[in-house]
Design an enzyme around this catalytic site. Structure first.
Site, PDB file in Angstrom:
ATOM      1  N   LEU A  94     -17.738  -2.529   2.259  1.00 46.44           N
ATOM      2  CA  LEU A  94     -18.578  -1.433   1.900  1.00 46.44           C
ATOM      3  C   LEU A  94     -18.930  -1.541   0.378  1.00 46.44           C
ATOM      4  O   LEU A  94     -19.504  -0.515  -0.227  1.00 46.44           O
ATOM      5  CB  LEU A  94     -18.090   0.018   2.441  1.00 46.44           C
ATOM      6  CG  LEU A  94     -18.002   0.128   3.981  1.00 46.44           C
ATOM      7  CD1 LEU A  94     -17.302   1.428   4.038  1.00 46.44           C
ATOM      8  CD2 LEU A  94     -19.043   0.147   4.488  1.00 46.44           C
ATOM      9  N   TYR A 141       0.742  -1.217  -0.199  1.00 49.19           N
ATOM     10  CA  TYR A 141      -0.013  -0.069  -0.037  1.00 49.19           C
ATOM     11  C   TYR A 141       0.948   1.122   0.144  1.00 49.19           C
ATOM     12  O   TYR A 141       0.338   2.500  -0.112  1.00 49.19           O
ATOM     13  CB  TYR A 141      -0.989   0.062   1.194  1.00 49.19           C
ATOM     14  CG  TYR A 141      -2.070  -1.085   1.338  1.00 49.19           C
ATOM     15  CD1 TYR A 141      -2.130  -1.772   0.262  1.00 49.19           C
ATOM     16  CD2 TYR A 141      -2.752  -1.294   2.465  1.00 49.19           C
ATOM     17  CE1 TYR A 141      -2.982  -2.840   0.219  1.00 49.19           C
ATOM     18  CE2 TYR A 141      -3.412  -2.332   2.498  1.00 49.19           C
ATOM     19  CZ  TYR A 141      -3.713  -3.350   1.320  1.00 49.19           C
ATOM     20  OH  TYR A 141      -4.669  -4.466   1.573  1.00 49.19           O
TER      21      TYR A 141
HETATM   22  N1  LIG Z   1      -6.358  -8.663   0.954  1.00 49.72           N
HETATM   23  C1  LIG Z   1      -6.820  -8.041  -0.112  1.00 49.72           C
HETATM   24  O1  LIG Z   1      -6.469  -8.749  -1.122  1.00 49.72           O
HETATM   25  C2  LIG Z   1      -7.378  -6.793   0.181  1.00 49.72           C
HETATM   26  C3  LIG Z   1      -8.209  -6.273  -1.028  1.00 49.72           C
HETATM   27  C4  LIG Z   1      -8.829  -5.268  -1.055  1.00 49.72           C
HETATM   28  C5  LIG Z   1      -8.777  -4.410   0.309  1.00 49.72           C
HETATM   29  N2  LIG Z   1      -8.160  -4.727   1.191  1.00 49.72           N
HETATM   30  C6  LIG Z   1      -8.121  -4.102   2.393  1.00 49.72           C
HETATM   31  O2  LIG Z   1      -9.508  -3.935   3.104  1.00 49.72           O
HETATM   32  C7  LIG Z   1      -9.547  -2.631   3.225  1.00 49.72           C
HETATM   33  C8  LIG Z   1     -11.326  -2.275   2.805  1.00 49.72           C
HETATM   34  O3  LIG Z   1     -11.457  -2.187   1.315  1.00 49.72           O
HETATM   35  P1  LIG Z   1     -11.677  -1.518   0.383  1.00 49.72           P
HETATM   36  O4  LIG Z   1     -10.741  -0.196   0.438  1.00 49.72           O
HETATM   37  O5  LIG Z   1     -11.443  -2.282  -1.068  1.00 49.72           O
HETATM   38  O6  LIG Z   1     -13.169  -0.844   0.385  1.00 49.72           O
HETATM   39  P2  LIG Z   1     -14.250  -0.601   1.236  1.00 49.72           P
HETATM   40  O7  LIG Z   1     -14.166  -0.506   2.690  1.00 49.72           O
HETATM   41  O8  LIG Z   1     -15.285  -1.483   0.955  1.00 49.72           O
HETATM   42  O9  LIG Z   1     -14.600   0.812   0.726  1.00 49.72           O
HETATM   43  C9  LIG Z   1     -13.705   1.989   0.844  1.00 49.72           C
HETATM   44  C10 LIG Z   1     -14.578   3.214   0.053  1.00 49.72           C
HETATM   45  O10 LIG Z   1     -15.771   3.654   0.726  1.00 49.72           O
HETATM   46  C11 LIG Z   1     -15.861   5.006   1.034  1.00 49.72           C
HETATM   47  N3  LIG Z   1     -16.365   4.895   2.438  1.00 49.72           N
HETATM   48  C12 LIG Z   1     -15.806   4.451   3.653  1.00 49.72           C
HETATM   49  N4  LIG Z   1     -16.771   4.702   4.779  1.00 49.72           N
HETATM   50  C13 LIG Z   1     -17.909   5.138   3.985  1.00 49.72           C
HETATM   51  C14 LIG Z   1     -19.320   5.449   4.335  1.00 49.72           C
HETATM   52  N5  LIG Z   1     -19.682   5.291   5.731  1.00 49.72           N
HETATM   53  N6  LIG Z   1     -20.161   5.753   3.586  1.00 49.72           N
HETATM   54  C15 LIG Z   1     -20.098   5.960   2.235  1.00 49.72           C
HETATM   55  N7  LIG Z   1     -18.701   5.625   1.741  1.00 49.72           N
HETATM   56  C16 LIG Z   1     -17.761   5.524   2.547  1.00 49.72           C
HETATM   57  C17 LIG Z   1     -14.186   5.259   1.168  1.00 49.72           C
HETATM   58  O11 LIG Z   1     -14.179   6.573   0.824  1.00 49.72           O
HETATM   59  P3  LIG Z   1     -13.487   7.567   2.012  1.00 49.72           P
HETATM   60  O12 LIG Z   1     -12.128   7.176   2.327  1.00 49.72           O
HETATM   61  O13 LIG Z   1     -13.472   8.935   1.201  1.00 49.72           O
HETATM   62  O14 LIG Z   1     -14.458   7.828   3.090  1.00 49.72           O
HETATM   63  C18 LIG Z   1     -13.940   4.516   0.190  1.00 49.72           C
HETATM   64  O15 LIG Z   1     -13.970   5.075  -1.194  1.00 49.72           O
HETATM   65  C19 LIG Z   1      -8.578  -2.054   2.236  1.00 49.72           C
HETATM   66  O16 LIG Z   1      -8.398  -0.545   2.559  1.00 49.72           O
HETATM   67  C20 LIG Z   1      -7.320  -2.593   2.462  1.00 49.72           C
HETATM   68  O17 LIG Z   1      -6.921  -2.366   3.766  1.00 49.72           O
HETATM   69  C21 LIG Z   1      -7.273  -6.163   1.195  1.00 49.72           C
END
Ligand SMILES: NC(=O)c1ccc[n+]([C@@H]2O[C@H](COP(=O)([O-])OP(=O)(O)OC[C@H]3O[C@@H](n4cnc5c(N)ncnc54)[C@H](OP(=O)(O)O)[C@@H]3O)[C@@H](O)[C@H]2O)c1
Length: 326
Positions: A222, A58
């Site tokens: 999310l 990251y």
């Molecule tokens: N192991 C793996 O292969 C893998 C793959 C993907 C992700 N991950 C991990 O999982 C974490 C989370 O997954 P993700 O980042 O893909 O997606 P997520 O948490 O499902 O969604 C993040 C998005 O939602 C927005 N958001 C956050 N809170 C919100 C709310 N209350 N209402 C509306 N929108 C909201 C964020 O924007 P803002 O920041 O502007 O709030 C961002 O655009 C990652 O950051 C990473 O640490 C791991």
């Protein structure tokens, strides 16, 4: 219900425990700053988050480590209150690279140990410092290896005290069984971090993992940031779902809070990413309401079995995990 009401942690099979909500820290470097990441980790800790999900790949481990240590120095938390999950990237899966890679992460974080260290994906790529190795024609450079050998190197890291618990990510059932059935297995994987939310409920993998004392950690809980560079946006936005919206209205909660509650209520850890202080706080306000059994069933029925994170560019890798049913 696996959730301890006292501190929102769930037990792991090795005797440790994991906070059921963590802050995700992956953000597209083109649309967010590293300082934004550090500030978010600090807001999260002030809010009550005790679990931070990070990764070398990251590109912000340094800022995450600084933020955690600042909160420890302030006396807000002790090191043992914080649960940091780090990830072993796919170019470091050969056994001889495992410990040096973890040691580099610890040096970057300026911490003595990580709480959880997970194999980020079961697909090995050409070992080396090139994060996304390709040949001159742009073809991905894969690497053949025995994941059990990687696991043994991780076990040695745990025995050396560099990590408290070991886990995996994006492993399918067959790949989990490979580790679970490894002759002489010393430490079981305690968790499998996979995509999981109402449109991709992982019912079968969840059941298999629960039978084997493996906690599911839901990434993209999310529905991701919907960046078309890496997200399959053919599936509609999760947070716009009409049924989920209506449940939110009933409880005076946002749709984001409903989808997070859905997962924690069935024993799944969630790691929503937000770098916005208000949304970081919003995502943590999920312990003061509960969904009825019927609502849980209705939400499970929203499953579309379509991933937002398909990793299709690597679908010809021999260990591509998503060809199998689960
Ligand atoms: N192991 C793996 O292969 C893998 C793959 C993907 C992700 N991950 C991990 O999982 C974490 C989370 O997954 P993700 O980042 O893909 O997606 P997520 O948490 O499902 O969604 C993040 C998005 O939602 C927005 N958001 C956050 N809170 C919100 C709310 N209350 N209402 C509306 N929108 C909201 C964020 O924007 P803002 O920041 O502007 O709030 C961002 O655009 C990652 O950051 C990473 O640490 C791991």
């Amino acid at each position: 219900m696996y959730l301890s009401a006292v501190n929102h942690r769930i037990p792991l099979s090795d005797g440790n425990s994991i906070p059921i909500i963590g802050l995700g820290t992956y953000a597209d470097p083109n649309s967010s700053s590293k300082e934004g990441c550090a500030a978010s980790v600090k807001v999260a800790i002030d809010t009550g988050y005790r679990h931070i999900d990070g990764a070398y790949v990251y590109g912000n481990e340094h800022e995450v480590g600084d933020a955690i240590r600042e909160k420890i120095a302030e006396g807000k938390v002790r090191r043992e209150d914080i649960f940091y999950c780090g990830k072993l990237w796919v170019t470091n899966l050969v056994p001889e690279r495992v410990r040096p890679t973890l040691e580099r992460t610890l040096k970057t974080l300026k911490l003595d140990y990580v709480d959880l260290y997970i194999i980020e994906m079961p697909m090995a790529f050409k070992p080396g410092d090139e994060i996304y190795p390709r040949d001159e024609d742009g073809k991905w450079l894969y690497h053949n290896l025995d994941l059990c050998a990687t696991w043994e190197a991780l076990e040695a890291c745990k025995d050396a005290g560099l990590v408290k618990s070991l886990g995996v990510s994006n492993f399918n059932r067959r790949q989990l069984e490979l580790i679970l059935k490894k002759p002489g297995l010393k430490h079981k994987p305690v968790s499998n971090q996979v995509e999981c939310h109402p449109y991709f409920t992982q019912q079968k993998l969840l059941k298999f993992c629960q039978q084997h004392d493996i906690v599911i950690i839901a990434y993209s809980p999310l529905g991701t940031c919907r960046n078309p560079r890496w997200v399959n946006v053919s599936s509609p936005p999760l947070l716009k779902d009409a049924y989920l919206n209506s449940v939110g209205k009933k409880y005076n909660k946002t749709t984001a809070q409903v989808v997070l509650r859905f997962n924690i209520q069935r024993g799944v850890v969630v790691i929503p990413k937000s770098f916005n202080p208000e949304r970081i706080k919003e995502n943590f306000q999920i312990f003061d309401f509960s969904l009825t059994e019927e609502e849980m069933k209705e939400i499970e029925a929203l499953n579309r079995n379509v991933r937002f994170v398909e990793l299709l560019m690597w679908r010809d890798h021999p260990e591509y995990p998503f060809h199998d049913e689960y």
